[in-house]
Design a protein around this motif. Sequence first.
Motif, PDB file in Angstrom:
ATOM      1  N   MET A 140       0.836  -1.174   0.000  1.00  0.00           N
ATOM      2  CA  MET A 140       0.000   0.000   0.000  1.00  0.00           C
ATOM      3  C   MET A 140       0.887   1.245   0.000  1.00  0.00           C
ATOM      4  N   LYS A 141       0.461   2.264  -0.732  1.00  0.00           N
ATOM      5  CA  LYS A 141       1.206   3.516  -0.768  1.00  0.00           C
ATOM      6  C   LYS A 141       0.332   4.649  -0.270  1.00  0.00           C
ATOM      7  N   TYR A 142       0.966   5.523   0.460  1.00  0.00           N
ATOM      8  CA  TYR A 142       0.328   6.748   0.931  1.00  0.00           C
ATOM      9  C   TYR A 142       0.679   7.857  -0.043  1.00  0.00           C
ATOM     10  N   HIS A 143      -0.205   8.810  -0.161  1.00  0.00           N
ATOM     11  CA  HIS A 143      -0.007   9.915  -1.087  1.00  0.00           C
ATOM     12  C   HIS A 143       0.293  11.186  -0.293  1.00  0.00           C
ATOM     13  N   VAL A 144       1.461  11.766  -0.515  1.00  0.00           N
ATOM     14  CA  VAL A 144       1.871  12.998   0.154  1.00  0.00           C
ATOM     15  C   VAL A 144       1.682  14.159  -0.823  1.00  0.00           C
ATOM     16  N   ILE A 145       0.915  15.150  -0.403  1.00  0.00           N
ATOM     17  CA  ILE A 145       0.738  16.362  -1.201  1.00  0.00           C
ATOM     18  C   ILE A 145       1.478  17.478  -0.473  1.00  0.00           C
ATOM     19  N   TYR A 146       2.425  18.083  -1.161  1.00  0.00           N
ATOM     20  CA  TYR A 146       3.339  19.052  -0.556  1.00  0.00           C
ATOM     21  C   TYR A 146       3.424  20.296  -1.435  1.00  0.00           C
ATOM     22  N   ASP A 147       3.960  21.371  -0.878  1.00  0.00           N
ATOM     23  CA  ASP A 147       4.162  22.601  -1.648  1.00  0.00           C
ATOM     24  C   ASP A 147       5.477  22.475  -2.411  1.00  0.00           C
ATOM     25  N   GLY A 148       5.379  22.270  -3.711  1.00  0.00           N
ATOM     26  CA  GLY A 148       6.549  22.085  -4.557  1.00  0.00           C
ATOM     27  C   GLY A 148       7.327  23.353  -4.828  1.00  0.00           C
ATOM     28  N   ASN A 149       6.853  24.485  -4.312  1.00  0.00           N
ATOM     29  CA  ASN A 149       7.566  25.755  -4.474  1.00  0.00           C
ATOM     30  C   ASN A 149       8.273  26.192  -3.191  1.00  0.00           C
TER      31      ASN A 149
ATOM     32  N   PHE B  20      14.875   8.157   2.436  1.00  0.00           N
ATOM     33  CA  PHE B  20      14.596   7.090   3.405  1.00  0.00           C
ATOM     34  C   PHE B  20      13.701   6.015   2.803  1.00  0.00           C
ATOM     35  N   ASP B  21      12.659   6.435   2.142  1.00  0.00           N
ATOM     36  CA  ASP B  21      11.592   5.525   1.712  1.00  0.00           C
ATOM     37  C   ASP B  21      11.802   4.945   0.312  1.00  0.00           C
ATOM     38  N   GLN B  22      12.392   5.712  -0.579  1.00  0.00           N
ATOM     39  CA  GLN B  22      12.666   5.316  -1.965  1.00  0.00           C
ATOM     40  C   GLN B  22      11.422   4.774  -2.683  1.00  0.00           C
ATOM     41  N   GLY B  23      10.286   5.419  -2.441  1.00  0.00           N
ATOM     42  CA  GLY B  23       9.063   5.081  -3.148  1.00  0.00           C
ATOM     43  C   GLY B  23       8.351   3.835  -2.657  1.00  0.00           C
ATOM     44  N   LYS B  24       8.769   3.267  -1.550  1.00  0.00           N
ATOM     45  CA  LYS B  24       8.147   2.039  -1.055  1.00  0.00           C
ATOM     46  C   LYS B  24       6.775   2.294  -0.427  1.00  0.00           C
ATOM     47  N   SER B  25       6.676   3.345   0.375  1.00  0.00           N
ATOM     48  CA  SER B  25       5.424   3.618   1.091  1.00  0.00           C
ATOM     49  C   SER B  25       4.715   4.873   0.619  1.00  0.00           C
ATOM     50  N   PHE B  26       5.451   5.772  -0.027  1.00  0.00           N
ATOM     51  CA  PHE B  26       4.875   7.072  -0.363  1.00  0.00           C
ATOM     52  C   PHE B  26       5.015   7.411  -1.841  1.00  0.00           C
ATOM     53  N   VAL B  27       4.010   8.089  -2.382  1.00  0.00           N
ATOM     54  CA  VAL B  27       4.104   8.773  -3.662  1.00  0.00           C
ATOM     55  C   VAL B  27       3.823  10.244  -3.370  1.00  0.00           C
ATOM     56  N   TYR B  28       4.316  11.118  -4.219  1.00  0.00           N
ATOM     57  CA  TYR B  28       4.305  12.551  -3.915  1.00  0.00           C
ATOM     58  C   TYR B  28       3.722  13.348  -5.074  1.00  0.00           C
ATOM     59  N   THR B  29       2.962  14.367  -4.712  1.00  0.00           N
ATOM     60  CA  THR B  29       2.424  15.291  -5.702  1.00  0.00           C
ATOM     61  C   THR B  29       2.533  16.702  -5.153  1.00  0.00           C
ATOM     62  N   PRO B  30       3.096  17.616  -5.943  1.00  0.00           N
ATOM     63  CA  PRO B  30       3.122  19.012  -5.486  1.00  0.00           C
ATOM     64  C   PRO B  30       1.720  19.611  -5.537  1.00  0.00           C
TER      65      PRO B  30
ATOM     66  N   VAL C 197       9.174  18.324  -8.684  1.00  0.00           N
ATOM     67  CA  VAL C 197       8.350  17.149  -8.967  1.00  0.00           C
ATOM     68  C   VAL C 197       9.174  15.920  -8.602  1.00  0.00           C
ATOM     69  N   SER C 198       8.659  15.133  -7.690  1.00  0.00           N
ATOM     70  CA  SER C 198       9.362  13.953  -7.202  1.00  0.00           C
ATOM     71  C   SER C 198       9.461  12.864  -8.263  1.00  0.00           C
ATOM     72  N   ARG C 199      10.554  12.139  -8.236  1.00  0.00           N
ATOM     73  CA  ARG C 199      10.683  10.982  -9.126  1.00  0.00           C
ATOM     74  C   ARG C 199       9.769   9.850  -8.655  1.00  0.00           C
ATOM     75  N   TYR C 200       9.260   9.938  -7.434  1.00  0.00           N
ATOM     76  CA  TYR C 200       8.314   8.958  -6.900  1.00  0.00           C
ATOM     77  C   TYR C 200       6.905   9.533  -6.898  1.00  0.00           C
TER      78      TYR C 200
END
Length: 129
Positions: free
Chosen positions: A1-10, A24-34, A122-125
Amino acid sequence: MKYHVIYDGNCNLCVNLVQLLESFDQGKSFVYTPMQNEEVLDSMEVSACDCEKGMILIDKENNQRWQGSDAAEEIARILPSGSWFVSVYQGLPFAKGTGDRLYAMIRDNRYQLFGKRLETYVSRYGMRD
């Protein structure tokens, strides 16, 4: 299962913290979107007003959502040995309230305190539109 992190990309602070989490995670648990990726946010039913309240962590599988300092705590809890740290932190008198206020102060002044990026990170994950 992956969690989705929404962050301020600026935001320099936000991006540095996402990059640290990525290492730390290398895309195992989290995906990221600005927060600047409106197409993905729309698909996740996240509004610009939601983003103004701070970072967001979404567990779509269990229909759960955390925001701001609660999102930071949940991210820490998911990391190895993080649950212990969060339990200790939340158990200290006044720590949670102080942490919440500190998060809000930093969130509201992040560009003045840490600077604003010229290009959105923009994250590679990341989840792509």
